[in-house]
Structures are given as structure tokens and as C-alpha cells.
Motif scaffolding. Structure first.
Motif, PDB file in Angstrom:
ATOM      1  N   TRP A   1      17.617  16.723   1.750  1.00 42.66           N
ATOM      2  CA  TRP A   1      17.616  18.309   1.718  1.00 42.66           C
ATOM      3  C   TRP A   1      18.187  18.675   3.159  1.00 42.66           C
ATOM      4  N   ALA A   2      18.392  19.855   3.344  1.00 43.00           N
ATOM      5  CA  ALA A   2      18.954  20.451   4.392  1.00 43.00           C
ATOM      6  C   ALA A   2      18.071  20.238   5.571  1.00 43.00           C
ATOM      7  N   TYR A   3      18.628  20.648   6.647  1.00 42.55           N
ATOM      8  CA  TYR A   3      18.151  20.203   8.001  1.00 42.55           C
ATOM      9  C   TYR A   3      16.687  21.019   8.243  1.00 42.55           C
ATOM     10  N   ALA A   4      16.433  22.164   7.688  1.00 37.50           N
ATOM     11  CA  ALA A   4      15.427  22.891   7.705  1.00 37.50           C
ATOM     12  C   ALA A   4      13.963  22.053   7.351  1.00 37.50           C
ATOM     13  N   ALA A   5      14.322  21.378   6.266  1.00 36.52           N
ATOM     14  CA  ALA A   5      13.325  20.610   5.386  1.00 36.52           C
ATOM     15  C   ALA A   5      12.658  19.458   6.185  1.00 36.52           C
ATOM     16  N   GLY A   6      13.519  19.414   7.386  1.00 33.47           N
ATOM     17  CA  GLY A   6      12.883  18.064   8.062  1.00 33.47           C
ATOM     18  C   GLY A   6      12.918  16.814   7.687  1.00 33.47           C
ATOM     19  N   ILE A   7      11.976  15.927   8.345  1.00 31.14           N
ATOM     20  CA  ILE A   7      11.756  14.395   7.684  1.00 31.14           C
ATOM     21  C   ILE A   7      10.607  14.772   6.737  1.00 31.14           C
ATOM     22  N   GLN A   8      10.803  14.676   5.264  1.00 32.00           N
ATOM     23  CA  GLN A   8       9.942  14.666   4.485  1.00 32.00           C
ATOM     24  C   GLN A   8       8.992  13.189   4.271  1.00 32.00           C
ATOM     25  N   GLU A   9       7.683  13.557   4.224  1.00 27.46           N
ATOM     26  CA  GLU A   9       6.720  12.129   4.026  1.00 27.46           C
ATOM     27  C   GLU A   9       6.182  12.180   2.785  1.00 27.46           C
ATOM     28  N   PHE A  10       5.877  11.176   2.180  1.00 25.63           N
ATOM     29  CA  PHE A  10       4.799  11.303   0.760  1.00 25.63           C
ATOM     30  C   PHE A  10       3.979  10.242   0.856  1.00 25.63           C
ATOM     31  N   PRO A  11       2.700  10.374   0.989  1.00 28.69           N
ATOM     32  CA  PRO A  11       1.684   9.528   1.097  1.00 28.69           C
ATOM     33  C   PRO A  11       1.192   8.807  -0.322  1.00 28.69           C
ATOM     34  N   ILE A  12       1.341   7.679  -0.438  1.00 32.34           N
ATOM     35  CA  ILE A  12       0.703   7.201  -1.786  1.00 32.34           C
ATOM     36  C   ILE A  12      -0.706   6.380  -1.696  1.00 32.34           C
ATOM     37  N   GLU A  13      -1.861   7.071  -2.032  1.00 37.89           N
ATOM     38  CA  GLU A  13      -2.959   6.429  -1.682  1.00 37.89           C
ATOM     39  C   GLU A  13      -3.083   5.057  -2.063  1.00 37.89           C
ATOM     40  N   PHE A  14      -3.901   4.367  -1.172  1.00 36.75           N
ATOM     41  CA  PHE A  14      -4.281   3.057  -1.425  1.00 36.75           C
ATOM     42  C   PHE A  14      -4.660   2.986  -2.935  1.00 36.75           C
ATOM     43  N   SER A  15      -5.581   3.764  -3.247  1.00 33.49           N
ATOM     44  CA  SER A  15      -6.293   3.697  -4.447  1.00 33.49           C
ATOM     45  C   SER A  15      -5.448   3.663  -5.713  1.00 33.49           C
ATOM     46  N   LEU A  16      -4.358   4.206  -5.596  1.00 31.55           N
ATOM     47  CA  LEU A  16      -3.057   4.167  -6.538  1.00 31.55           C
ATOM     48  C   LEU A  16      -2.437   2.887  -6.429  1.00 31.55           C
ATOM     49  N   LEU A  17      -2.387   2.332  -5.646  1.00 31.02           N
ATOM     50  CA  LEU A  17      -1.795   1.127  -5.445  1.00 31.02           C
ATOM     51  C   LEU A  17      -2.586  -0.152  -5.698  1.00 31.02           C
ATOM     52  N   LYS A  18      -3.875  -0.057  -5.914  1.00 32.53           N
ATOM     53  CA  LYS A  18      -4.913  -1.070  -5.672  1.00 32.53           C
ATOM     54  C   LYS A  18      -4.746  -2.522  -6.572  1.00 32.53           C
ATOM     55  N   ASP A  19      -3.928  -2.190  -7.846  1.00 33.69           N
ATOM     56  CA  ASP A  19      -3.835  -3.130  -8.652  1.00 33.69           C
ATOM     57  C   ASP A  19      -2.584  -3.960  -8.228  1.00 33.69           C
ATOM     58  N   MET A  20      -1.810  -3.583  -7.294  1.00 33.54           N
ATOM     59  CA  MET A  20      -0.514  -3.986  -6.771  1.00 33.54           C
ATOM     60  C   MET A  20      -0.664  -4.935  -5.605  1.00 33.54           C
ATOM     61  N   LEU A  21      -1.459  -4.390  -4.751  1.00 31.08           N
ATOM     62  CA  LEU A  21      -1.538  -4.715  -3.457  1.00 31.08           C
ATOM     63  C   LEU A  21      -1.984  -6.278  -3.145  1.00 31.08           C
ATOM     64  N   LYS A  22      -1.032  -7.198  -2.408  1.00 31.28           N
ATOM     65  CA  LYS A  22      -1.238  -8.541  -2.250  1.00 31.28           C
ATOM     66  C   LYS A  22      -2.602  -8.972  -1.583  1.00 31.28           C
ATOM     67  N   THR A  23      -2.893  -9.927  -1.865  1.00 33.71           N
ATOM     68  CA  THR A  23      -4.192 -10.630  -1.086  1.00 33.71           C
ATOM     69  C   THR A  23      -3.830 -11.616   0.068  1.00 33.71           C
ATOM     70  N   SER A  24      -4.527 -11.983   0.898  1.00 34.79           N
ATOM     71  CA  SER A  24      -4.122 -12.879   2.003  1.00 34.79           C
ATOM     72  C   SER A  24      -4.431 -14.327   1.483  1.00 34.79           C
ATOM     73  N   ALA A  25      -4.066 -15.341   2.307  1.00 30.52           N
ATOM     74  CA  ALA A  25      -4.138 -16.560   1.790  1.00 30.52           C
ATOM     75  C   ALA A  25      -5.394 -17.071   1.484  1.00 30.52           C
ATOM     76  N   ALA A  26      -6.606 -16.143   2.301  1.00 28.38           N
ATOM     77  CA  ALA A  26      -8.042 -16.595   2.309  1.00 28.38           C
ATOM     78  C   ALA A  26      -8.479 -15.686   0.960  1.00 28.38           C
ATOM     79  N   GLY A  27      -7.792 -15.124   0.231  1.00 30.41           N
ATOM     80  CA  GLY A  27      -8.022 -14.266  -0.930  1.00 30.41           C
ATOM     81  C   GLY A  27      -8.696 -12.799  -0.424  1.00 30.41           C
ATOM     82  N   GLU A  28      -8.401 -12.478   0.850  1.00 27.70           N
ATOM     83  CA  GLU A  28      -8.740 -11.162   1.228  1.00 27.70           C
ATOM     84  C   GLU A  28      -7.821 -10.161   0.936  1.00 27.70           C
ATOM     85  N   ASN A  29      -8.169  -8.988   0.773  1.00 32.46           N
ATOM     86  CA  ASN A  29      -7.417  -7.952   0.471  1.00 32.46           C
ATOM     87  C   ASN A  29      -6.621  -7.481   1.679  1.00 32.46           C
TER      88      ASN A  29
END
Length: 374
Positions: A332-360
């Protein structure tokens, strides 16, 4: 009472580049629930963003809030922590870190409302907008047991003014890891300084040839701590360079670091090997763009149409989301600035990796969206 400020004039390009935390538009005065208890104040939503009453929320957290009408400043304090909000100059001082606020606040009926990101960054709050029930849910998080100091460096010549602020951490048991992380955090600031010095050299050559800009160049480097939990630290850097002309440019970068190993997380490191996170995040961003155009936050035209994020797309962690972002002029043009888009953790919960100890890696991801009721 926190009264209406007399706003200062022009704010530098860095402020224009900052995009406030986005939420879906709904009730303009949603209720506020802090740690499961409803407080006697309402939030305010406008243009897809939510703002919280400064005094009501901070006093509920145990802070003392004082307004100095003469200087148009607000002090928010408790032992070992003091935040000073300068409304005349749009500056925020949090202990030893001084930064620009941008326009992420509102004055309503003589009371000051701050954007959600202000509370997330400065008070360790997870902020959720439960649009279905008209509630803004605030939850205190447990931050890493480290201290963070703002390092400041400044210099000025006839050619350029350079101002740097970057964080350094203390409190890790493994000092080798701590030194490594501090080196990474310092590196980005030094890169910005070196870029500024290079720009100054080019200006000097241009001046000698009679074609240089009459204006002094500037480098302004700053940071914001976005996530400090679960052994991870996510930091956003803003590198503003002015080299003559109508305005400068800000480049945003970020580092998400493991406090145990000193290693850095890329976006793909957060998810399982077979997770199609690129498609999910791209679809979510695309829908958000449509909403922002409808709300007038973004223009209905773009320099380059958005199609998909990269598998190593720029991101940072907030207290309840993975946030992807795009640079000035990227879409977008300069006036739009740096656009940020938050993707809530709840939306990604089935994709997120767990640690070696099995923790989220990100335990918050498993909270249901409506995990608090008033």
C-alpha cells in the motif's frame, strides 16, 4: 480526571508507520473483565480497534494514576515501575525507555483511552476482544524472570543526527546465552547506525558537488518488547532513516529468541512440519484486508495485490497472537504505514509445535476464545 490534551503539530514518519492492534468492530462500549472480574468502566471500539480507559484499568491493576494539567502529562506508577505519558509531545517513558506513542489513544469525555497494545506491552496483559458477547477480556500473564534495560546512544554532526535505543537483558543463569542474545539485540541497532553513517557520507559527497539536500539527515532506531513469556522473548525494531525529501522511511524488523538456548525462531519453527500455516495465515490476512478496506483503514487500491505470505514471513509474538506485518510500500501507499495482522493463538492451536518434553511452545494457544465470563 484526565483532560483533553492540546496536541502537538507534526509527528515524524516513524509514528505514521505504526499500526494499532486490530479487532473486529462491534459494540462501541464493550464491558471490561480483568482476571475474571468485571471492572466499573467500559472500553471503546472505533475503526476496528479497541481502546481501554487508562485510569480505570491501571487502578484495577494496583497502579497510582496522576494527571498534571499544567504539563498535560499522566503518571502511572507503583514500586519499581513508572510510566509517564506526555500528551503534548506524544511521548511515552516507561522506566528508562522513551518512545513515541503515535496516535494509538483517544480522549473521550475528558478521559484518556489507550490502545490495546499499550496495555499488552507495558503491563503484561493478554487482551482479547470477545465480540460476540461485547466484552474485552484482560488476563495478567506470567513474564520471564529477567530484567530489561534500555541502552541509549546518541550523536550528531553537521550532516546527521543519530539516536539509538535497544534492549539488553539480565538475569539468565547461562551467561553465555545471555551475552549471545544481547549481541543479537544490539546488532540491529548497530546496523541502523552504520546505515546512517553511510547515508551521511553520501550526503557529504553530494554537498561537495552542489547537489546535496539542505536538510540534516537522521537515523532513529527504537524497539518495543511484545512478548516475554514461556522462555521466549519477541522484540520489534523500528529503523527510521531520513535522507532528504518530504519524509523518511521506517523499516520494521523483529526477533523472537529462546532464552534457554539463544536460538531464534522463524515462523515455520512455531508449527508442526506438516502444518499448512501459510494457507491459513494468508486466508486470515486476506479477510482482514477486506474488512480494513470496508472500514476505511486501508484504501481500496494497492501497489501490489496481496496473494500469500512467505513461509519465512516477518512476524512477532504478542500476548495472544502471532502477528505478521508488511513494510511501507510493500502493498500500500506510504500513508497506510506498516500494516500488522494478528493471528490469534486459538486459530493456530492445531498447528503449533510442542517442545521435546511434549509441552506447548505457546500454552496460551489452547485457551478457548471465551475463556472468561463476567
Amino acid at each position: 480526571m484526565l483532560r483533553r490534551p492540546v496536541l502537538a503539530g507534526v509527528i515524524i514518519s516513524l509514528i505514521l508507520s505504526m499500526c494499532p492492534f486490530g479487532f473486529a468492530a462491534a459494540d462501541s462500549k464493550p464491558a471490561i473483565v480483568l482476571d475474571g472480574i468485571k471492572i466499573e468502566a467500559a472500553a471503546y471500539s472505533d475503526g476496528g480497534n479497541v481502546y481501554l480507559p487508562l485510569r480505570a484499568v491501571c487502578e484495577s491493576l494496583g497502579y497510582e494514576v496522576q494527571w498534571a494539567g499544567k504539563d498535560n502529562t499522566i503518571s502511572v506508577s507503583m514500586p519499581r515501575k513508572n510510566i509517564m505519558i506526555d500528551l503534548n509531545n506524544n511521548k511515552l517513558t516507561a522506566n528508562d525507555h522513551v518512545s513515541y506513542m503515535g496516535g494509538d489513544y483517544k480522549i473521550l469525555a475528558d478521559y484518556t483511552y489507550m490502545g490495546a497494545d499499550f496495555f499488552s506491552v507495558n503491563f503484561g496483559l493478554e487482551v482479547r476482544w470477545d465480540w460476540q458477547n461485547g466484552i474485552v477480556q484482560l488476563e495478567r500473564v506470567t513474564e520471564n524472570a529477567i530484567s530489561i534495560k534500555a541502552i541509549k546512544e546518541a550523536s550528531e554532526t553537521d550532516l546527521i543526527k543519530i539516536t539509538l535505543q535497544y534492549p539488553q537483558i539480565d538475569g539468565l543463569t547461562d551467561k553465555t546465552v545471555q551475552d549471545s542474545i544481547n549481541s543479537i539485540l544490539r546488532e540491529s541497532a548497530m546496523d541502523a547506525r552504520n546505515e546512517g553513517l553511510k547515508n551521511a557520507d553520501e550526503k557529504e559527497k553530494a554537498n561537495a558537488s552542489g547537489y546535496g539536500s539542505p536538510n540534516k539527515y537522521e537515523t532513529y532506531f527504537d524497539y518495543s518488547l511484545k512478548y516475554n513469556q514461556n522462555g521466549l522473548l519477541s522484540v520489534v525494531f523500528m529503523d527510521y532513516q531520513y535522507t532528504g525529501g518530504a519524509h523518511g522511511l521506517t523499516v520494521q524488523s523483529s526477533r523472537t529468541l529462546d532464552l534457554k538456548t539463544g536460538g531464534e525462531y522463524k515462523l515455520k519453527d512455531l508449527v508442526k512440519v506438516d502444518a499448512d500455516y501459510v494457507a491459513l495465515i494468508s486466508d486470515t490476512v486476506r479477510n482482514m484486508i477486506v474488512e480494513r478496506v470496508k472500514e476505511g483503514i486501508l484504501p481500496d487500491y494497492s501497489i501490489a495485490a496481496f496473494t500469500t505470505i512467505r513461509d519465512d514471513h516477518d512476524f512477532y509474538l504478542s500476548n495472544n497472537a502471532v502477528v505478521v506485518y508488511f513494510q511501507q510500500y510493500e502493498h500500500w501507499a506510504y500513508a497506510a504505514g506498516i500494516q500488522e495482522f494478528p493471528i490469534e493463538f486459538s486459530l493456530l492451536k492445531d498447528m503449533l509445535k510442542t517442545s521435546a518434553a511434549g509441552e506447548n511452545i505457546l500454552p496460551e494457544a489452547w485457551y478457548p476464545v471465551n475463556f472468561i465470563t463476567p
